[in-house]
Design an enzyme around this catalytic site. Structure first.
Site, PDB file in Angstrom:
ATOM      1  N   GLN A 111      -5.546  18.748   4.112  1.00 34.13           N
ATOM      2  CA  GLN A 111      -5.179  19.659   5.205  1.00 34.13           C
ATOM      3  C   GLN A 111      -4.696  20.984   4.648  1.00 34.13           C
ATOM      4  O   GLN A 111      -4.426  21.907   5.399  1.00 34.13           O
ATOM      5  CB  GLN A 111      -4.040  19.038   6.023  1.00 34.13           C
ATOM      6  N   HIS A 131      -8.768  22.030   7.149  1.00 39.50           N
ATOM      7  CA  HIS A 131      -8.116  23.145   7.844  1.00 39.50           C
ATOM      8  C   HIS A 131      -8.492  24.498   7.243  1.00 39.50           C
ATOM      9  O   HIS A 131      -7.873  25.506   7.542  1.00 39.50           O
ATOM     10  CB  HIS A 131      -6.591  22.956   7.853  1.00 39.50           C
ATOM     11  N   GLY A 214       1.923  13.058   1.373  1.00 37.67           N
ATOM     12  CA  GLY A 214       2.622  14.287   1.744  1.00 37.67           C
ATOM     13  C   GLY A 214       2.200  14.924   3.053  1.00 37.67           C
ATOM     14  O   GLY A 214       2.043  16.129   3.133  1.00 37.67           O
TER      15      GLY A 214
HETATM   16  P1  OAD Z   1       4.136  19.106   7.188  1.00 35.36           P
HETATM   17  O1  OAD Z   1       4.968  20.292   6.782  1.00 35.36           O
HETATM   18  O2  OAD Z   1       4.068  18.741   8.622  1.00 35.36           O
HETATM   19  O3  OAD Z   1       4.650  17.816   6.426  1.00 35.36           O
HETATM   20  C1  OAD Z   1       4.920  17.808   5.049  1.00 35.36           C
HETATM   21  C2  OAD Z   1       5.103  16.367   4.626  1.00 35.36           C
HETATM   22  O4  OAD Z   1       5.285  16.354   3.216  1.00 35.36           O
HETATM   23  C3  OAD Z   1       6.334  15.675   5.229  1.00 35.36           C
HETATM   24  O5  OAD Z   1       5.950  14.365   5.660  1.00 35.36           O
HETATM   25  C4  OAD Z   1       7.304  15.592   4.050  1.00 35.36           C
HETATM   26  O6  OAD Z   1       8.112  14.403   4.123  1.00 35.36           O
HETATM   27  C5  OAD Z   1       6.346  15.495   2.901  1.00 35.36           C
HETATM   28  N1  OAD Z   1       6.868  15.969   1.611  1.00 35.36           N
HETATM   29  C6  OAD Z   1       7.801  16.935   1.365  1.00 35.36           C
HETATM   30  N2  OAD Z   1       7.981  17.087   0.040  1.00 35.36           N
HETATM   31  C7  OAD Z   1       7.132  16.215  -0.571  1.00 35.36           C
HETATM   32  C8  OAD Z   1       6.833  15.899  -1.933  1.00 35.36           C
HETATM   33  N3  OAD Z   1       7.448  16.515  -2.956  1.00 35.36           N
HETATM   34  N4  OAD Z   1       5.904  14.946  -2.178  1.00 35.36           N
HETATM   35  C9  OAD Z   1       5.271  14.312  -1.170  1.00 35.36           C
HETATM   36  N5  OAD Z   1       5.522  14.563   0.135  1.00 35.36           N
HETATM   37  C10 OAD Z   1       6.429  15.507   0.437  1.00 35.36           C
HETATM   38  O7  OAD Z   1       2.703  19.343   6.574  1.00 35.36           O
HETATM   39  P2  OAD Z   1       1.328  18.639   6.947  1.00 35.36           P
HETATM   40  O8  OAD Z   1       1.530  17.239   7.377  1.00 35.36           O
HETATM   41  O9  OAD Z   1       0.393  18.916   5.841  1.00 35.36           O
HETATM   42  O10 OAD Z   1      -2.504  22.374  10.528  1.00 35.36           O
HETATM   43  O11 OAD Z   1       0.889  19.473   8.181  1.00 35.36           O
HETATM   44  C11 OAD Z   1      -0.360  19.205   8.685  1.00 35.36           C
HETATM   45  C12 OAD Z   1      -0.880  20.315   9.468  1.00 35.36           C
HETATM   46  O12 OAD Z   1       0.107  20.677  10.447  1.00 35.36           O
HETATM   47  C13 OAD Z   1      -1.086  21.613   8.752  1.00 35.36           C
HETATM   48  O13 OAD Z   1      -2.252  21.634   7.947  1.00 35.36           O
HETATM   49  C14 OAD Z   1      -1.221  22.519   9.935  1.00 35.36           C
HETATM   50  C15 OAD Z   1      -0.169  21.952  10.894  1.00 35.36           C
HETATM   51  O14 OAD Z   1      -0.613  21.687  12.171  1.00 35.36           O
HETATM   52  C16 OAD Z   1      -3.151  23.472  10.939  1.00 35.36           C
HETATM   53  O15 OAD Z   1      -2.765  24.585  10.663  1.00 35.36           O
HETATM   54  C17 OAD Z   1      -4.387  23.209  11.726  1.00 35.36           C
END
Ligand code: OAD
Length: 282
Positions: A111, A131, A214
C-alpha cells in the site's frame, strides 16, 4: 534479546513447503516507519492549507485536486521529498533478498507509495503498488501510463513551500495537459492498469502463505486480500506492534500474530522462509 520465531511458524513452513503458489507479502506504512517515514495515520499525517489543518482523508481526493491542484501537488511534492530522503531498512532489504531466492515463488502487494521496496531491489513485475507511487505522475485529463516526475522538480519541498510557475510547467505533459500524482485517492476506485487490482486479487487466491506487515487494514483491497486467503484456508502471519483486523480473519488457528516491529521480525522470517523454500521455489 532476539525472540524466536517459534514452533507454530515452523509448522506453517512445513505445511506450505510442498505447496504451489507464491508466498505473498502484504505491506503497509509500518514497514517504512523504521526508515523514518511517518505512518499514514500517525501524527505527521496532517495537511495544511492556509491556517487550516486537514486530514489526508479530506484532501487526498480527486475532488480536492480539481478544486486546488497547486495545494494538492505541493503536499505530494513535500511527501515525495520525505520519501526520497529515506533509505530502505532491513525489512525492505530482506524482502528483496527473498524475491531473489524464490523468484516466482514470491509476490509483494504494497500500500506504500514511497517506492522503498523497489529501491531495495524488489522487481516491478512482482511488486503490486496498489496505491500508486509518489515518484510518478500521469495525465489528469485521460487515462495514461505513469511516468517519473521530472528530476528537475527538485527534492527540497518543505511542508510550507507553495507551487511556483517553474514546477507548474514541469508537472505537465508536452501537449500542455496537466499531470496528477500517480496515487489512489479516497474518492477513486482500484483498477488494474494503474493499481493492479485484478493481479492482487488473483495472487491472494493463488498464494500458499500470506504475511501481512505494518498495516491497520483501513482500506478495502488489503482486507479483501486477507479475506480471500482466509476463505481458502491459507495460513496467515501478521507482523505488527499492535493487533489489527487481520489477526481475527478466518479460523484463529490459521492466523499467527508476531507482535513487534517489521525490523524485528521480517528479516528473521524471510531468512527462515528462504532456508525452507529457497531450493523448492516455484
Ligand atoms: P497506517 O498508518 O494506517 O497504519 C500503520 C500500521 O503500522 C499500524 O498498524 C501500526 O501499528 C504499524 N506499525 C507502526 N510502526 C511499525 C513498525 N515499526 N513495524 C511494523 N508495523 C508498524 O498505514 P496503512 O495501514 O499502510 O491509502 O494505511 C493504509 C492506507 O490507508 C494508506 O495506503 C492510505 C490510507 O487510506 C490510500 O491513500 C488509498
Amino acid at each position: 534479546m532476539a525472540r524466536e520465531l517459534g514452533p507454530r511458524i515452523e509448522e506453517i513452513l512445513e505445511e506450505v513447503v510442498g505447496d504451489t503458489g507464491p508466498v505473498l507479502w502484504l505491506t503497509g506504512a509500518g514497514i517504512s516507519a523504521e526508515s523514518g517515514i511517518p505512518t499514514f495515520r500517525g501524527e505527521e499525517g496532517y495537511w495544511q492549507v492556509g491556517s487550516r489543518h486537514y486530514q489526508p482523508q479530506e484532501m487526498a481526493t480527486w475532488r480536492s485536486f480539481c478544486r486546488m491542484p497547486d495545494e494538492v501537488w505541493a503536499w505530494y511534492l513535500y511527501r515525495r521529498s520525505v520519501c526520497r530522503a529515506a533509505d530502505p531498512n532491513s525489512a525492505h532489504r530482506a524482502l528483496a533478498d527473498l524475491e531473489e531466492a524464490l523468484g516466482d515463488g514470491f509476490c509483494l502487494v504494497t500500500q506504500n507509495v514511497d517506492g522503498l521496496h523497489l529501491r531495495a531491489g524488489n522487481s516491478l513485475a512482482r511488486t503490486y503498488q496498489i496505491h500508486g507511487n509518489i515518484d510518478y505522475m500521469r495525465r489528469a485529463d485521460v487515462d495514461s501510463p505513469a511516468i517519473p516526475i521530472p528530476e528537475t522538480v527538485g527534492e527540497d519541498w518543505t511542508r510550507e513551500r507553495a507551487l511556483d510557475d517553474e514546477a507548474r510547467a514541469l508537472l505537465c505533459f508536452p501537449d500542455g495537459a496537466p499531470a496528477r500524482p500517480h496515487v489512489l485517492w479516497f474518492d477513486e476506485c482500484y483498477d488494474e492498469p494503474n493499481y493492479r487490482l485484478d493481479s492482487a486479487v488473483s495472487v491472494a487466491a493463488a498464494c500458499r502463505l500470506l504475511v501481512v506487515v505494518g498495516t491497520t487494514g483501513g482500506t478495502n483491497l488489503p482486507l479483501q486480500i486477507g479475506m480471500i486467503a482466509a476463505r481458502r484456508g491459507k495460513p496467515i502471519i501478521v507482523i505488527n506492534p499492535e493487533s489489527n483486523p487481520f489477526v481475527s480473519l478466518g479460523d484463529s488457528d490459521r492466523v499467527t500474530f508476531l507482535q513487534g516491529t517489521a525490523g524485528a521480525w521480517v528479516p528473521r522470517l524471510a531468512a527462515r522462509i528462504e532456508e525452507r523454500m529457497g531450493s523448492a521455489a516455484v
